[in-house]
Scaffold this motif. Structure first.
Motif, mmCIF file in Angstrom:
data_model
loop_
_atom_site.group_PDB
_atom_site.id
_atom_site.type_symbol
_atom_site.label_atom_id
_atom_site.label_comp_id
_atom_site.label_asym_id
_atom_site.label_seq_id
_atom_site.Cartn_x
_atom_site.Cartn_y
_atom_site.Cartn_z
ATOM 1 N N VAL A 61 0.821 -1.210 0.000
ATOM 2 C CA VAL A 61 0.000 0.000 0.000
ATOM 3 C C VAL A 61 0.857 1.263 0.000
ATOM 4 N N VAL A 62 2.083 1.158 0.468
ATOM 5 C CA VAL A 62 2.977 2.313 0.504
ATOM 6 C C VAL A 62 3.226 2.856 -0.898
ATOM 7 N N ASP A 63 3.304 1.973 -1.881
ATOM 8 C CA ASP A 63 3.525 2.393 -3.267
ATOM 9 C C ASP A 63 2.220 2.449 -4.065
ATOM 10 N N GLY A 64 1.099 2.435 -3.360
ATOM 11 C CA GLY A 64 -0.194 2.537 -4.015
ATOM 12 C C GLY A 64 -1.002 3.661 -3.405
ATOM 13 N N LEU A 65 -2.008 3.302 -2.627
ATOM 14 C CA LEU A 65 -2.902 4.293 -2.017
ATOM 15 C C LEU A 65 -2.156 5.368 -1.245
ATOM 16 N N ASP A 66 -1.140 4.976 -0.479
ATOM 17 C CA ASP A 66 -0.425 5.952 0.351
ATOM 18 C C ASP A 66 0.149 7.105 -0.473
ATOM 19 N N ARG A 67 0.565 6.832 -1.683
ATOM 20 C CA ARG A 67 1.140 7.897 -2.512
ATOM 21 C C ARG A 67 0.080 8.893 -2.964
ATOM 22 N N LEU A 68 -1.161 8.449 -3.032
ATOM 23 C CA LEU A 68 -2.240 9.340 -3.444
ATOM 24 C C LEU A 68 -2.704 10.242 -2.316
ATOM 25 N N LEU A 69 -2.542 9.777 -1.075
ATOM 26 C CA LEU A 69 -3.064 10.512 0.072
ATOM 27 C C LEU A 69 -2.298 11.812 0.279
ATOM 28 N N GLY A 70 -2.937 12.909 -0.022
ATOM 29 C CA GLY A 70 -2.302 14.209 0.139
ATOM 30 C C GLY A 70 -1.635 14.735 -1.107
ATOM 31 N N ALA A 71 -1.576 13.935 -2.175
ATOM 32 C CA ALA A 71 -0.990 14.419 -3.429
ATOM 33 C C ALA A 71 -1.853 15.561 -3.973
ATOM 34 N N PRO A 72 -1.247 16.593 -4.522
ATOM 35 C CA PRO A 72 -2.008 17.776 -4.929
ATOM 36 C C PRO A 72 -2.856 17.569 -6.172
ATOM 37 N N GLN A 73 -4.008 18.197 -6.177
ATOM 38 C CA GLN A 73 -4.897 18.310 -7.331
ATOM 39 C C GLN A 73 -5.183 16.986 -8.040
ATOM 40 N N PRO A 74 -5.730 16.014 -7.327
ATOM 41 C CA PRO A 74 -6.083 14.760 -8.006
ATOM 42 C C PRO A 74 -7.213 14.996 -9.005
ATOM 43 N N PRO A 75 -7.161 14.391 -10.173
ATOM 44 C CA PRO A 75 -8.266 14.503 -11.134
ATOM 45 C C PRO A 75 -9.515 13.836 -10.580
ATOM 46 N N GLU A 76 -10.653 14.112 -11.198
ATOM 47 C CA GLU A 76 -11.938 13.662 -10.648
ATOM 48 C C GLU A 76 -12.009 12.148 -10.496
ATOM 49 N N LEU A 77 -11.467 11.383 -11.435
ATOM 50 C CA LEU A 77 -11.496 9.931 -11.324
ATOM 51 C C LEU A 77 -10.831 9.473 -10.030
ATOM 52 N N VAL A 78 -9.713 10.086 -9.689
ATOM 53 C CA VAL A 78 -8.979 9.728 -8.480
ATOM 54 C C VAL A 78 -9.674 10.285 -7.246
ATOM 55 N N ALA A 79 -10.142 11.525 -7.315
ATOM 56 C CA ALA A 79 -10.804 12.155 -6.176
ATOM 57 C C ALA A 79 -12.054 11.373 -5.777
ATOM 58 N N ARG A 80 -12.802 10.895 -6.765
ATOM 59 C CA ARG A 80 -14.014 10.111 -6.477
ATOM 60 C C ARG A 80 -13.648 8.806 -5.778
ATOM 61 N N TYR A 81 -12.595 8.180 -6.250
ATOM 62 C CA TYR A 81 -12.100 6.940 -5.633
ATOM 63 C C TYR A 81 -11.654 7.181 -4.185
ATOM 64 N N LEU A 82 -10.939 8.257 -3.956
ATOM 65 C CA LEU A 82 -10.481 8.557 -2.604
ATOM 66 C C LEU A 82 -11.650 8.848 -1.665
ATOM 67 N N ARG A 83 -12.701 9.487 -2.189
ATOM 68 C CA ARG A 83 -13.890 9.727 -1.362
ATOM 69 C C ARG A 83 -14.546 8.397 -0.982
#
Length: 319
Positions: A61-83
């Motif tokens: 998860v360190v090289d997956g989800l963890d890298r997305l957490l806090g990354a700036p300006q995620p596109p909508e596809l990613v932002a929806r997934y994170l929600r």
């Protein structure tokens, strides 16, 4: 065939691609009032404790989800997934990772149905326990302890004539590539208008490449996305990327992936060989994407290993 446990890989880069696309498709289906079915041929355990024994041991998860957490300006596809992931971590700390059954259940409306297949004897027990904890309505969700490739046939077409079929075996058995192709062909014969989403690993196996090419020869509308995060290992082992092949995709998916794949490539890149591809039955684009330093990133970091875990920790599992 029962040695594979997805808990080791929960929240890795392959899960990010697969589940971000899954959440987008479900969101699109929900835009119309008509009910639909989701059929998951290899459901796994449904929910994973990222600070638990299995996922914590591998640390993927360190090289997956963890890298997305806090990354700036995620596109909508990613932002929806994170929600969607946030919905399973109400305390704001990313300790639990929802697999496809949990993500789907979270998105379904009262009139929609979820049909799950899982053959692994331990995984299905954990999946049943997970669904009880999530208060899954019995009339809405069913689980079959059988091979999803075989069970899929009797469920198609769904009574609603509207639905999504998710096919993502572990491919630990090389025959899974052939079985996946057979399932898609048989599924389209029964449910030509259905949306079929096939996940597969990018590994040093000729069967993976042959399956992707065979899918692209289907006389249907399709979309094919891949995400490579690093150069293949010299010994040929390990997962250096993954692909998603979607038949009868939402018309909005291509545009969202065009925005999301370059961003994901930058954030998830492990070396200079990171790239993505996005091809469709109408128009194809080649590999692109350049790596950049990864960023720690939306939910807060997970609890350190050894600290108390939520009740759902019991999911040492698949998907």
């Amino acid at each position: 065939m029962f040695s594979y446990r997805h808990a080791f890989h929960a929240g890795n880069h392959a899960d990010v691609l697969k589940h971000a696309i899954l959440v987008q498709i479900l969101d699109y289906f929900n835009r119309k009032d008509a009910p639909y079915w989701v059929i998951d041929t290899h459901a796994g355990a449904g929910l994973y404790a990222l600070d638990g024994e299995w996922a914590g041991q591998s640390g993927e998860v360190v090289d997956g989800l963890d890298r997305l957490l806090g990354a700036p300006q995620p596109p909508e596809l990613v932002a929806r997934y994170l929600r969607a992931v946030q919905g399973f971590n109400p305390d704001g700390v990313a300790n639990r990772y929802p697999g496809s059954p949990a993500l789907t259940l979270h998105a379904l409306r009262a009139s929609d149905k979820l049909r799950l297949f899982e053959l692994h004897p331990t995984e299905i027990e954990v999946l049943e326990d997970t669904l009880r904890q999530l208060d899954a309505p019995r009339r809405q969700v069913t689980i079959a302890r059988e091979d999803g490739f075989a069970g899929l046939r009797r469920l198609l077409p769904p009574p609603t004539r509207r639905g999504l079929v998710l096919i993502d075996p572990s491919y630990e058995d090389k025959q899974d590539y052939r079985h996946t192709l057979q399932a898609v062909h048989a599924g389209l014969e029964r449910f030509a208008s259905g949306c079929f989403a096939v996940w597969y690993p990018l590994v040093q196996r000729v069967q993976a490449h042959e399956m992707a090419r065979a899918l692209e020869r289907l006389p249907v509308e399709w979309l094919h996305a891949t995400l490579t995060v690093r150069k293949p290992a010299p010994d040929g082992l390990g997962l250096h990327g993954s692909g998603m092949f979607i038949i009868n995709p939402p018309w909005t998916l291509r545009e969202e992936l065009q925005a999301a794949l370059p961003w994901l490539t930058r954030i998830l890149a492990q070396d200079a060989h990171a790239r993505h591809t996005l091809e469709t039955s109408a128009q194809r684009t080649g590999p692109s994407g350049t790596p950049s330093p990864s960023a720690k990133a939306g939910l807060k970091p997970r609890r350190p290993a050894g600290s108390p875990v939520p009740a759902q920790k019991r999911s040492p599992s698949r998907k």
